[in-house]
Design an enzyme around this catalytic site. Structure first.
Site, short mmCIF file in Angstrom:
data_model
loop_
_atom_site.label_atom_id
_atom_site.label_comp_id
_atom_site.label_asym_id
_atom_site.label_seq_id
_atom_site.Cartn_x
_atom_site.Cartn_y
_atom_site.Cartn_z
N CYS A 113 -7.74 4.30 -15.20
CA CYS A 113 -8.47 4.39 -16.47
C CYS A 113 -7.78 5.41 -17.39
O CYS A 113 -6.63 5.21 -17.77
CB CYS A 113 -9.93 4.73 -16.18
N ASP A 161 -11.87 -7.38 -18.39
CA ASP A 161 -12.15 -5.99 -18.78
C ASP A 161 -12.73 -5.95 -20.19
O ASP A 161 -12.06 -6.33 -21.15
CB ASP A 161 -10.85 -5.18 -18.72
N HIS A 192 -13.31 -3.78 -15.77
CA HIS A 192 -12.74 -2.44 -15.82
C HIS A 192 -13.11 -1.66 -14.56
O HIS A 192 -14.15 -1.91 -13.95
CB HIS A 192 -13.26 -1.71 -17.06
#
Length: 225
Positions: A113, A161, A192
């Site tokens: 991330c 995502d 995600h």
């Protein structure tokens, strides 16, 4: 990063006590149970793992839950994060690992991330021996920097995502296809943070298992422990 901070940086060692180094770069959730489990897994695989605390200047010791409230709180903390200072912390940690007698071989970076974006930036602006970037939200916007990456690099994304449009992932795919030493893997059914096994709202076990197998194979090929 100051020497005093580097001396206190959380570090995991492999059973043999020595091995290549990996800088593990956090998500917005901080040094939580998930990131600690990843560090433990990488250490068990033979790596010396160090985790810089990216939010130490504004929210020292930050760690949040993985529900909607935790995401909102972490997004608020991340809003005051300076990516340039974070990158300097990652690169300082690479240098720190290289200075340790227990680190043999090379030193790589691996991030998720926020950390995925920083792992890519570290590969472009620094000199890690290998880089792995999981669903970095700024990668597509900064993909021109791939031309400056000289080490092997692996990207992971989820095809569903909500934070990274599939069209952005396609931009990365196109750039990777033209860059020797780069590879990309898209888990089309995953969203995600699909590797985060303590976040039920994100975790996709099958996609996570496939991506992690690809990651460990890549590391063994490019930074063998």
């Amino acid at each position: 990063m100051e020497n005093s901070v580097l001396n206190d940086i959380p570090t995991w060692h492999p059973p043999a006590g020595r091995g290549p180094g990996l800088v593990l770069v956090q998500e917005i959730f901080g040094l939580d149970d998930y990131l600690r489990s990843v560090a433990s897994d990488l250490a068990a695989a033979g790596y010396v793992v160090a985790v810089p605390e990216l939010f130490r200047r504004t929210a020292p010791g930050w760690s949040s839950t993985h529900d909607e409230a935790g995401v909102a709180a972490s997004m608020a903390v991340a809003a005051s994060f300076d990516p340039a200072l974070g990158l300097s912390d990652v690169l300082a940690t690479v240098a720190h690992l290289r200075s340790l007698p227990s680190v043999t071989g090379g030193v790589g970076v691996l991030g998720f991330c926020l950390g995925g974006s920083l792992a890519f930036a570290a590969a472009a602006e620094g000199d890690p021996d290998v880089a792995v970037s999981f669903y970095g939200s700024t990668v597509a916007q900064q993909i021109d920097a791939l031309s400056r990456v000289e080490c092997p690099i692996q990207f992971h994304f989820g095809g569903q995502d909500p934070y990274i449009p599939r069209a952005d992932v396609a931009v990365v795919e196109s750039a990777v296809a033209a860059h020797p030493g780069a590879e990309i893997h898209v888990q089309e059914e995953a969203g995600h943070a699909f590797h985060n096994n303590v976040a039920p709202m994100f975790h996709h076990p099958e996609a996570a298992a496939r991506a992690w197998e690809l990651t460990t194979e890549f590391l063994q090929r490019t930074l063998p422990a």
